[in-house]
Design a protein around this motif. Structure first.
Motif, short mmCIF file in Angstrom:
data_model
loop_
_atom_site.label_atom_id
_atom_site.label_comp_id
_atom_site.label_asym_id
_atom_site.label_seq_id
_atom_site.Cartn_x
_atom_site.Cartn_y
_atom_site.Cartn_z
N GLU A 324 0.84 -1.20 0.00
CA GLU A 324 0.00 0.00 0.00
C GLU A 324 0.89 1.26 0.00
O GLU A 324 1.88 1.34 0.73
CB GLU A 324 -0.92 -0.05 1.23
N GLY A 327 1.63 3.28 3.30
CA GLY A 327 2.52 2.50 4.17
C GLY A 327 3.93 2.52 3.62
O GLY A 327 4.90 2.66 4.37
N HIS A 365 -3.84 1.84 -5.31
CA HIS A 365 -3.47 2.11 -3.92
C HIS A 365 -1.98 1.88 -3.67
O HIS A 365 -1.49 2.18 -2.59
CB HIS A 365 -4.25 1.18 -2.98
N MET A 398 5.34 -8.83 4.71
CA MET A 398 4.25 -8.80 5.69
C MET A 398 2.91 -8.48 5.04
O MET A 398 1.96 -8.11 5.73
CB MET A 398 4.57 -7.82 6.83
N PRO A 400 -0.47 -9.78 3.30
CA PRO A 400 -1.25 -10.99 3.05
C PRO A 400 -1.53 -11.18 1.56
O PRO A 400 -1.70 -12.31 1.10
CB PRO A 400 -2.55 -10.74 3.83
N TRP A 416 -14.26 -10.13 -0.94
CA TRP A 416 -13.80 -9.13 0.04
C TRP A 416 -15.01 -8.36 0.55
O TRP A 416 -15.91 -8.04 -0.21
CB TRP A 416 -12.82 -8.17 -0.61
N HIS A 419 -15.17 -1.96 2.94
CA HIS A 419 -15.47 -1.22 4.16
C HIS A 419 -15.28 0.27 3.94
O HIS A 419 -14.81 0.70 2.91
CB HIS A 419 -14.61 -1.71 5.32
N GLY B 33 -11.10 -6.64 5.54
CA GLY B 33 -10.70 -5.53 4.67
C GLY B 33 -10.84 -5.91 3.21
O GLY B 33 -11.37 -6.96 2.89
N ALA B 34 -10.36 -5.04 2.34
CA ALA B 34 -10.44 -5.29 0.90
C ALA B 34 -9.31 -4.55 0.20
O ALA B 34 -9.01 -3.41 0.55
CB ALA B 34 -11.79 -4.82 0.36
N PRO B 35 -8.70 -5.22 -0.78
CA PRO B 35 -7.58 -4.57 -1.49
C PRO B 35 -8.01 -3.25 -2.13
O PRO B 35 -7.25 -2.28 -2.13
CB PRO B 35 -7.19 -5.59 -2.57
N ALA B 36 -9.24 -3.21 -2.63
CA ALA B 36 -9.71 -2.01 -3.31
C ALA B 36 -9.83 -0.82 -2.36
O ALA B 36 -9.82 0.32 -2.79
CB ALA B 36 -11.04 -2.27 -4.00
N CYS B 37 -9.97 -1.13 -1.06
CA CYS B 37 -10.07 -0.05 -0.08
C CYS B 37 -8.70 0.32 0.48
O CYS B 37 -8.58 1.25 1.27
CB CYS B 37 -11.00 -0.43 1.07
N GLY B 38 -7.70 -0.44 0.10
CA GLY B 38 -6.36 -0.11 0.55
C GLY B 38 -5.95 -0.70 1.89
O GLY B 38 -4.92 -0.34 2.44
N ASP B 39 -6.77 -1.60 2.44
CA ASP B 39 -6.45 -2.23 3.72
C ASP B 39 -6.88 -3.69 3.71
O ASP B 39 -8.05 -3.97 3.45
CB ASP B 39 -7.24 -1.61 4.88
N VAL B 40 -5.96 -4.59 3.98
CA VAL B 40 -6.33 -5.99 4.21
C VAL B 40 -5.51 -6.48 5.41
O VAL B 40 -4.30 -6.30 5.45
CB VAL B 40 -6.03 -6.90 3.00
N THR B 60 -0.36 -7.65 7.11
CA THR B 60 -1.26 -6.56 6.75
C THR B 60 -0.78 -5.83 5.50
O THR B 60 0.41 -5.54 5.36
CB THR B 60 -1.38 -5.56 7.93
N PHE B 61 -1.75 -5.58 4.62
CA PHE B 61 -1.54 -4.69 3.47
C PHE B 61 -2.26 -3.40 3.85
O PHE B 61 -3.46 -3.41 4.08
CB PHE B 61 -2.18 -5.33 2.23
N GLY B 62 -1.51 -2.33 3.99
CA GLY B 62 -2.18 -1.09 4.37
C GLY B 62 -1.18 -0.03 4.77
O GLY B 62 0.03 -0.22 4.66
N CYS B 63 -1.74 1.05 5.28
CA CYS B 63 -0.91 2.17 5.67
C CYS B 63 -0.20 1.87 6.99
O CYS B 63 -0.44 0.82 7.60
CB CYS B 63 -1.77 3.43 5.81
N LEU B 109 -10.72 -2.02 11.89
CA LEU B 109 -10.36 -3.20 11.11
C LEU B 109 -9.61 -4.21 11.99
O LEU B 109 -9.83 -5.43 11.89
CB LEU B 109 -9.50 -2.77 9.92
#
Lengths: 419, 126
Positions: A324, A327, A365, A398, A400, A416, A419, B33-40, B60-63, B109
């Motif tokens: 992402e 991140g 993203h 790290m 998934p 998915w 959210h 979460g969901a990849p399209a939302c930028g958080d898994v 975790t995939f995310g910020c 999340l």
């Protein structure tokens, strides 16, 4: 991963505090010291109002402003009387599109633009829609370039102005300006181009490209912030309704006392760009290729967004799949890059420009915009590539999604929960 | 955006990164979460015969806030019973890491991830 991190190469000031490597030249640029030098006298001894006609203070300020106008015109093959100073490219875009649309609205009430334009163009168009104008927002192709056939079909006898940016601020792709200009001329619509990113970076010629209005920014070309210009063609004459009313400066198109030092700075920056553009473009391309080679040697699944050939040599927009972007940026704190345009970096939405190319949301993203510039060194490029490789590798380990991809699981096959 | 020291520490030195065998009966896996939302987030707990969470892992995939939130909860659930772990609230996570308002969803999340892992574990033992 605890690999030893080399310190970021700093400037030639050995005691300077360590600062991040600046790779966000599409957001803004530092001023060239030669520009600052040219500006300095106009803050102090040559402080006159350039519009004062009665004394030497006014004359010497006017001389500075008029020289700058000439320097800007020289870079685009225009006439100095066609240059209107503004506060920046945002104002230029507002003035060009809004000014032309409102002036000609009885005959022509239609505007054509692209979905990938800068927000200041899109937002201006939205406001004009509220005033009753019709706007066509054309999609772009997967490489970010306009489809000329679609553009031709969109221009009607009601179209007052076609606004297509020269080089995109996020993905750096360069639109076929000469072809667009020819189309517009044929159809009798004015051609406006937002050249905030292109002016001083690529050759521009208002005659050959049949450009009627061109927006110019100072701080993207090593000039000062707070100054820009709008080229407004005299033959055939383009008329526009002013937005700022007052003393009638700038031929009535933009009232207000000109900020002499800023005008001089923009002029000097344009002159430097004219002299150095070709060599700089070659150097930028070499830096970009060096960076890309270093990334590609170590990281799989890195995707370039936007066309590679028709592109500013100083821009890369890369998607690092499964990592992402925000991140990633936090993992490369000693590099100053952007995950999109600086204007939208406060929002959590993926870039609308990347979405317009058909880049899937999950890949959008994961993108970073990397911009090289006049003061970028090879050492900085090498360091940046190394740090990005490290950070992406760590974050993929790290992620998934990376794990699933390695296991051969199709991420799209999973339900998915948005959210 | 200024982040808290705790958040930066969890981002830079994430605890318990990794994975357990999903098929193991003592393991519960939550994927939210969901990849399209930028958080898994994928969070796994390993539960002992006494019902106590012995170990936890995450990916975790995310910020940075998402990574820190998931790292933090892997530490918090360890040594707790499944029931106790289920009571962890997103507000506690957000408070501990001093998440800025735009990042509150990361803590939500993380709470969802624990709940999903527990649910998966309970399904296996129903």
């Amino acid at each position: 991963m605890n690999t030893a991190v080399k310190t970021a190469p700093t400037s030639d000031r050995p005691n300077a505090p360590r600062r991040p490597v600046y790779l966000d030249y599409q957001a803004t640029t530092p001023m060239d010291p030669r520009v600052l030098e040219a500006m300095m006298p106009y803050f102090t001894e040559k402080f006159g109002n350039p519009h004062s006609r009665n004394h030497e203070y006014g004359w010497e300020a006017e001389e500075g402003v008029e020289k700058a106008r000439q320097q800007i015109a020289d870079l685009i093959g225009g006439d100095e009387r066609e240059i209107v100073f503004t506060s920046g490219a945002t104002e230029s875009n507002n003035l060009a599109i809004g000014g032309v649309a409102r002036f000609y609205k009885d005959q022509r009430d239609h505007i054509v633009t692209l979905v990938t334009e800068h927000k200041c163009v899109l937002d201006t168009c939205r406001h004009l829609e509220q005033e009753g104008f019709k706007v066509t927002y054309l999609p772009v192709q997967q490489n970010g370039l306009v489809d000329l056939a679609a553009l031709e079909a969109a221009i009607t006898e009601r179209t007052a102005i076609v606004s297509v940016m020269a080089a995109n601020n996020e993905i750096g792709v360069i639109q076929p300006l000469a072809e667009i200009g020819a189309l517009c001329r044929k159809k009798g619509a004015f051609f406006h181009t937002d050249c905030a990113q292109a002016f001083g970076k690529i050759p521009l010629d208002v005659e050959a490209m049949k450009i009627d209005l061109m927006s110019i920014s100072g701080h993207k070309i090593y000039g000062p912030k707070g100054i820009g210009a709008l080229f407004v063609r005299r033959r055939p004459r383009v008329r526009l309704q002013a937005m700022i009313h007052g003393g009638g400066q700038e031929r009535g198109m933009r009232s207000g006392t000109l900020p002499t030092p800023l005008c001089v700075g923009l002029g000097k920056a344009a002159e430097l760009a004219k002299n150095e553009m070709a060599a700089e473009a070659t150097r930028m391309k070499a830096l970009r290729d060096r960076f890309m080679a270093a990334i590609n040697a170590k990281l799989p699944e890195v995707f370039l967004n936007g066309d590679l050939e028709n592109r500013l040599p100083s821009n890369l927009n890369l998607s690092f799949a499964y990592v992402e972007g925000e991140g990633l940026m936090m993992g490369i704190k000693d590099l100053s890059v952007s995950s999109g345009s600086a204007c939208t970096s406060a929002s959590l939405e993926p870039s609308y420009v990347l979405r317009a190319l058909g880049v899937e949301e999950e890949l959008a993203h994961t993108s970073l915009r990397i911009g090289f510039g006049r003061f970028t060194t090879e050492a900085e490029v090498d360091y940046a590539a190394e740090r990005i490789v490290q950070a992406v590798s760590k974050l993929r380990a790290m992620s998934p999604l990376w794990e699933m991809a390695q296991d051969g699981i199709d991420i799209k096959s999973i339900q998915w929960a948005a959210h | 955006m200024a982040y808290s020291e705790k958040l930066i520490d969890h981002f830079e030195n994430p605890r318990n990164v990794g994975a357990f065998d999903k098929g193991d009966d003592s393991v519960g896996t939550g994927l939210v979460g969901a990849p399209a939302c930028g958080d898994v987030m994928k969070l796994q707990i390993k539960v002992g015969p006494d019902g106590i969470i012995e170990d936890a892992k995450f990916k975790t995939f995310g910020c940075g806030s998402a990574i820190a939130s998931s790292s933090l909860v892997t530490e918090w659930v360890k040594g707790k019973t499944v029931e106790e772990a289920a009571t962890i609230k997103n507000t506690d996570i957000a408070k501990h890491l001093a998440l800025p308002p735009v990042k509150i969803h990361c803590s939500v999340l993380a709470e969802d991830a624990i709940k999903a892992a527990i649910e998966d574990y309970r399904k296996k033992h129903a």
